[in-house]
Design a protein around this motif. Structure first.
Motif, mmCIF file in Angstrom:
data_model
loop_
_atom_site.group_PDB
_atom_site.id
_atom_site.type_symbol
_atom_site.label_atom_id
_atom_site.label_comp_id
_atom_site.label_asym_id
_atom_site.label_seq_id
_atom_site.Cartn_x
_atom_site.Cartn_y
_atom_site.Cartn_z
ATOM 1 N N ALA A 38 31.959 62.523 46.504
ATOM 2 C CA ALA A 38 31.871 61.500 47.559
ATOM 3 C C ALA A 38 32.682 60.274 47.164
ATOM 4 O O ALA A 38 32.837 59.962 45.976
ATOM 5 N N ASN A 39 33.186 59.580 48.157
ATOM 6 C CA ASN A 39 33.940 58.352 47.924
ATOM 7 C C ASN A 39 32.950 57.186 47.785
ATOM 8 O O ASN A 39 32.238 56.877 48.734
ATOM 9 N N PRO A 40 32.909 56.526 46.634
ATOM 10 C CA PRO A 40 31.944 55.424 46.467
ATOM 11 C C PRO A 40 32.475 54.066 46.937
ATOM 12 O O PRO A 40 31.782 53.060 46.838
ATOM 13 N N ILE A 41 33.729 54.024 47.451
ATOM 14 C CA ILE A 41 34.366 52.720 47.698
ATOM 15 C C ILE A 41 33.635 51.889 48.761
ATOM 16 O O ILE A 41 33.453 50.681 48.596
ATOM 17 N N ALA A 42 33.162 52.537 49.842
ATOM 18 C CA ALA A 42 32.469 51.755 50.881
ATOM 19 C C ALA A 42 31.229 51.072 50.301
ATOM 20 O O ALA A 42 30.912 49.932 50.663
ATOM 21 N N THR A 43 30.544 51.750 49.391
ATOM 22 C CA THR A 43 29.333 51.168 48.791
ATOM 23 C C THR A 43 29.721 50.053 47.817
ATOM 24 O O THR A 43 29.060 49.014 47.749
ATOM 25 N N ILE A 44 30.798 50.272 47.093
ATOM 26 C CA ILE A 44 31.274 49.249 46.153
ATOM 27 C C ILE A 44 31.716 47.994 46.929
ATOM 28 O O ILE A 44 31.419 46.865 46.545
ATOM 29 N N LEU A 45 32.372 48.197 48.074
ATOM 30 C CA LEU A 45 32.777 47.050 48.889
ATOM 31 C C LEU A 45 31.565 46.381 49.543
ATOM 32 O O LEU A 45 31.570 45.172 49.810
ATOM 33 N N SER A 46 30.520 47.168 49.815
ATOM 34 C CA SER A 46 29.278 46.567 50.338
ATOM 35 C C SER A 46 28.667 45.665 49.275
ATOM 36 O O SER A 46 28.139 44.590 49.584
ATOM 37 N N ALA A 47 28.754 46.100 48.012
ATOM 38 C CA ALA A 47 28.252 45.265 46.910
ATOM 39 C C ALA A 47 29.059 43.964 46.831
ATOM 40 O O ALA A 47 28.507 42.888 46.570
ATOM 41 N N ALA A 48 30.376 44.057 47.095
ATOM 42 C CA ALA A 48 31.207 42.833 47.095
ATOM 43 C C ALA A 48 30.745 41.883 48.214
ATOM 44 O O ALA A 48 30.675 40.663 48.027
ATOM 45 N N MET A 49 30.408 42.462 49.381
ATOM 46 C CA MET A 49 29.912 41.626 50.481
ATOM 47 C C MET A 49 28.608 40.942 50.077
ATOM 48 O O MET A 49 28.367 39.782 50.412
ATOM 49 N N MET A 50 27.767 41.675 49.356
ATOM 50 C CA MET A 50 26.503 41.099 48.888
ATOM 51 C C MET A 50 26.772 39.877 48.006
ATOM 52 O O MET A 50 26.136 38.832 48.158
ATOM 53 N N LEU A 51 27.733 40.008 47.106
ATOM 54 C CA LEU A 51 28.055 38.880 46.222
ATOM 55 C C LEU A 51 28.531 37.680 47.038
ATOM 56 O O LEU A 51 28.127 36.545 46.797
ATOM 57 N N ARG A 52 29.364 37.950 48.036
ATOM 58 C CA ARG A 52 29.951 36.843 48.804
ATOM 59 C C ARG A 52 28.923 36.190 49.733
ATOM 60 O O ARG A 52 28.780 34.975 49.761
ATOM 61 N N PHE A 53 28.191 36.998 50.488
ATOM 62 C CA PHE A 53 27.348 36.430 51.544
ATOM 63 C C PHE A 53 25.935 36.087 51.088
ATOM 64 O O PHE A 53 25.350 35.131 51.579
ATOM 65 N N SER A 54 25.352 36.864 50.182
ATOM 66 C CA SER A 54 23.982 36.538 49.742
ATOM 67 C C SER A 54 23.973 35.654 48.507
ATOM 68 O O SER A 54 23.083 34.843 48.339
ATOM 69 N N PHE A 55 24.974 35.826 47.623
ATOM 70 C CA PHE A 55 24.911 35.102 46.347
ATOM 71 C C PHE A 55 25.986 34.014 46.221
ATOM 72 O O PHE A 55 26.068 33.348 45.183
ATOM 73 N N ASP A 56 26.835 33.862 47.245
ATOM 74 C CA ASP A 56 27.917 32.860 47.192
ATOM 75 C C ASP A 56 28.830 33.026 45.978
ATOM 76 O O ASP A 56 29.340 32.044 45.433
ATOM 77 N N LEU A 57 29.029 34.267 45.544
ATOM 78 C CA LEU A 57 29.930 34.530 44.410
ATOM 79 C C LEU A 57 31.274 35.029 44.960
ATOM 80 O O LEU A 57 31.615 36.211 44.871
ATOM 81 N N ASP A 58 32.034 34.120 45.563
ATOM 82 C CA ASP A 58 33.274 34.504 46.248
ATOM 83 C C ASP A 58 34.317 35.079 45.289
ATOM 84 O O ASP A 58 34.990 36.061 45.601
ATOM 85 N N LYS A 59 34.439 34.425 44.138
ATOM 86 C CA LYS A 59 35.470 34.851 43.176
ATOM 87 C C LYS A 59 35.167 36.266 42.673
ATOM 88 O O LYS A 59 36.047 37.118 42.568
#
Ligand code: NAD
Length: 366
Positions: free
Chosen positions: A296-317
């Motif tokens: 399976a391709n894990p990239i969509a889930t990995i990018l969802s984790a990136a969204m979590m960092l940006r929108f829930s944790f304010d970790l943009d960098k």
């Protein structure tokens, strides 16, 4: 910083793709000095097997106590799995609907981004694609036609069905605020989509969005009718940044937007409430046909984790570091089977990798 992440691995490929996203988050933590604690929460078929229900009250409490939720996917083969012999309120998907309601997740954000490296999968012509596109659909998720009163009755011997579309000012305002806030983190443009030439609910939508827009002078915004938006998405997708719209229009437009990227398996999504909390998951399902095969391709889930960092944790960098790492592995020509080129003559230049390898490659590059 320390973050407590609720993890719903779920069913099918869920545990495989979530494992890779956790690997990447741990790598981000090491590089940037954060700790991500993961707490597994059972939902879907796996919860039915253990507890007889797709989501327990304890699981809801654990979800509420998390800073954000990272999810794989739930459900099995809808024809052969015994989960689908159960009454509908006990099936895997009922768990997700219950969780969305319990957490008041009214805002659904689905980005549609065209990777240069996967440009050949895009069904649009080169002159339309231009320099590419990067848009996101902010869809209202808990109101409108899908939640209005409905009835089917016989009138003078003929069956007649009615669905109602209701929105309150409050519901429109809170989703509009979300869209403008997200736009501030992107290209600072909102396109509010409605059918105000026909529908009262859309006219109210327009008025409320106008009021919210006044609080965001740095964000440019426009109104667009939904039929025009459906055309514009395939005529010039590069014009959009954040598309804000109601539940049913968003349902349809977000699938259209995913489709024009040519690679639905690469897209993450976020469902949010009016706090920083969110549930982040890939746009695809549990893919029971390939579960357990490590392909399976894990990239969509990995990018969802990136969204979590940006929108829930304010970790943009940190979020950007994950996104760049994904681009980098694509640039280096690593592909899982679903995004491998179909052209035989081009195949030798790409390296076919498995789920775990793709996770390792991205984790190494953050
Ligand atoms: P699906 O998205 O699971 O699979 C469709 C096709 O895409 C399959 O061929 C599958 O192998 C492929 N695919 C999906 N994700 C992939 C990935 N990451 N890498 C490589 N290939 C991938 O859709 P479906 O078969 O219609 O549904 C299967 C189950 O998933 C059903 O029980 C459905 O209800 C459930 N589902 C769950 C969610 C969710 O958890 N939010 C969303 C959609 C579907």
């Amino acid at each position: 910083m320390q973050f407590h992440v609720g993890v719903i691995s779920g069913d099918g490929i869920g545990p495989e793709i979530v494992r890779e996203a956790k690997k990447v988050l741990t790598s981000v933590g090491k590089k940037y000095g954060h700790t991500f604690e993961f707490e597994e929460i059972l939902m879907g078929g796996v919860s039915i097997d253990v507890h007889g229900v797709p989501l327990t009250d304890e699981a809801i409490e654990a979800a509420k106590a998390s800073d954000a939720i990272l999810m794989g996917s739930i459900g099995g083969n809808t024809t052969t799995s015994p989960w689908y012999q159960l009454p509908s309120d006990l099936r895997p998907e009922a768990g997700l609907l219950k969780l969305r309601k319990a957490l008041n997740l009214f805002a659904n954000l689905r980005p549609a981004y065209l990777y240069k490296e996967l440009r050949e999968s895009c069904p649009l012509k080169d002159e339309i694609i231009g320099s590419g596109f990067d848009l996101a659909i902010m869809r209202e998720l808990t109101g409108g036609l899908y939640f209005g009163e409905r009835e089917t009755k016989e009138v003078n011997g003929i069956l007649q069905a009615t669905d109602t579309l209701t929105y309150s000012e409050k519901e429109i305002k809170r989703i509009a605020v979300k869209a403008f806030e997200i736009a501030l983190k992107r290209k600072k443009k909102v396109t509010s989509v409605d059918k105000a030439n026909v529908l009262d609910s859309s006219r109210l939508w327009r008025g409320v969005v106008d009021e919210v827009a006044a609080d965001y002078p740095d964000v440019s915004y426009e109104h667009m009718l939904v039929d025009n938006c459906a055309m514009q998405l395939v005529r010039d997708p590069g014009q959009f940044d954040v598309i804000l719209t109601e539940n049913m229009f968003g349902d349809i437009l977000s699938d259209e937007a995913s489709m024009i990227t040519g690679s639905i398996g690469m897209l993450g999504s976020a469902s949010m409430n009016d706090t920083k909390f969110g549930l982040y998951e890939p746009s695809g399902g549990s893919a029971p046909d390939i579960a357990g095969k490590n392909i399976a391709n894990p990239i969509a889930t990995i990018l969802s984790a990136a969204m979590m960092l940006r929108f829930s944790f304010d970790l943009d960098k940190e979020a950007a570091a994950i996104e760049q790492a994904v681009e980098q592995v694509l640039k280096e020509n690593y592909r899982t089977v679903d995004i491998m080129t179909n052209k035989e003559e081009e195949k030798p230049q790409f390296e076919l990798v498995r789920t775990t390898q793709m996770g390792d490659l991205i984790a190494e590059r953050v």
